[in-house]
Design an enzyme around this catalytic site. Structure first.
Site, mmCIF file in Angstrom:
data_model
loop_
_atom_site.group_PDB
_atom_site.id
_atom_site.type_symbol
_atom_site.label_atom_id
_atom_site.label_comp_id
_atom_site.label_asym_id
_atom_site.label_seq_id
_atom_site.Cartn_x
_atom_site.Cartn_y
_atom_site.Cartn_z
ATOM 1 N N HIS A 57 -10.618 -22.149 4.899
ATOM 2 C CA HIS A 57 -9.673 -22.917 4.865
ATOM 3 C C HIS A 57 -9.713 -24.226 5.416
ATOM 4 C CE1 HIS A 57 -9.967 -21.948 9.201
ATOM 5 N NE2 HIS A 57 -9.163 -22.790 9.484
ATOM 6 N N ASP B 223 -7.181 -27.058 7.763
ATOM 7 C CA ASP B 223 -6.261 -26.770 8.468
ATOM 8 C C ASP B 223 -4.854 -27.439 8.075
ATOM 9 O OD1 ASP B 223 -7.804 -25.485 10.409
ATOM 10 O OD2 ASP B 223 -8.272 -27.582 11.511
ATOM 11 N N HIS C 46 -13.476 -24.661 6.540
ATOM 12 C CA HIS C 46 -14.260 -24.138 7.583
ATOM 13 C C HIS C 46 -13.941 -22.880 7.681
ATOM 14 C CE1 HIS C 46 -10.768 -25.799 9.553
ATOM 15 N NE2 HIS C 46 -10.949 -25.018 10.442
ATOM 16 N N ARG D 80 -8.206 -26.491 20.613
ATOM 17 C CA ARG D 80 -8.199 -27.537 19.540
ATOM 18 C C ARG D 80 -7.072 -28.545 19.638
ATOM 19 N NH1 ARG D 80 -7.107 -25.373 13.745
ATOM 20 N NH2 ARG D 80 -5.088 -26.411 13.814
#
Length: 291
Positions: free
Chosen positions: A116, A118, A265, A280
């Protein structure tokens, strides 16, 4: 499938020496480990420019042996723009600019377990993300794969490139956040937006294949079977072409910074029942993806 002789591209040599640090490449075209920089300190203009340059060059930068508190993590990210608030934070407590990435033996899923980009469901998706991992699995494992979406586009045949250049696809936050993570939708629902299937990176001007199996639901204006067949072909191209990938092996106190506009990623969940923990921070994009 797409790797015909006429599509072969020479990999241009990317710098490994910058003014204030050196990098060690992970592959010839994506991913590099940055040496001799302490992200907890106030970085000089020269250091920041080198980080910018290396980030555009390598798309994924890995900084090992970093010791950051949350304020330092966010301060480093703010050099690149304002901080993004993840759509799922509506149901979570704590700092809205910090997304906790925690997997234990009791977790029903691990965040990012599938290819995917983000939050492409946003009208303006994040331009980059910084994941700081402080706990790695006792057993080993827990790597993250990154894919070069410049190269994914370049490896397509010319007729397919021409065909895709006219298409737009829908990216729907409900697919992962409700379908996979079983979260409760906020008032008004999760974001849902349409982006071109092929976009140009706003800084480099290079073309990027911009669909992903995490968020992309369908191609606008096509019959369901037509859309599904084209997307499956493109997803398979990304998922089954190791030449596109680099593998980031996490160590405790590692920060990885990726360009969300030209990468995908996949967080590999191969460490059950052991644990992994990180946090994150993502950076708000500056413009809608555009062809």
């Amino acid at each position: 499938m797409f790797n015909t002789s006429e599509d072969q591209q020479e990999i241009q040599e990317i710098p490994t020496m910058y003014r204030t640090f050196e990098v060690e490449s992970i592959t010839p075209h994506i991913g590099a480990v940055v040496r001799d920089i302490d992200l907890s300190q106030n970085l000089t203009n020269e250091q920041l420019q080198d980080v910018f340059d290396a980030w555009y060059d390598w798309k994924v930068l890995v900084f090992r042996d970093q010791h950051l508190d949350r304020d330092q993590h966010k301060a480093f990210a703010r050099h690149f723009g304002s901080l993004h608030v993840h759509p799922m934070q509506h149901g979570m407590r704590g700092d809205p600019e910090i997304l906790k990435v925690k997997t234990t033996g009791d977790s029903p899923y691990t965040a990012g377990d599938g290819w995917h980009t983000d939050v492409t469901c946003d009208e303006i998706p994040p331009l980059g993300s910084m994941l700081y991992i402080t706990e790695t699995p006792q057993s080993g494992g827990g790597d993250t794969l990154f894919a070069d979406m410049y190269l994914a586009y370049e490896l397509l045949s010319s007729p397919i490139k021409d065909f895709l250049g006219e298409l737009h696809a829908v990216h729907d936050g409900k697919i992962p956040y409700v379908g996979s993570y079983k979260s409760k939708e906020p008032e008004g629902g999760y974001p849902r937006n349409t982006h071109p299937v092929v976009v140009k990176h706003p800084a480099t001007g290079k073309k990027v294949l911009y669909v992903n199996s995490g968020f992309t639901s369908h191609i606008r204006g096509m019959k369901r079977q037509e859309s599904a067949a084209i997307l499956e072909m493109l997803f398979e191209h990304i998922h089954s072409t190791p030449r596109l990938w680099c593998n980031v092996q996490w160590e405790p106190n590692t920060l990885t910074f990726w360009d969300n506009r030209c990468t995908q990623h996949h967080a590999v969940w191969d460490y059950y029942p052991h644990s992994r923990y990180g946090e994150r921070v993502s950076i708000v994009g500056t413009e809608r993806p555009a062809a």
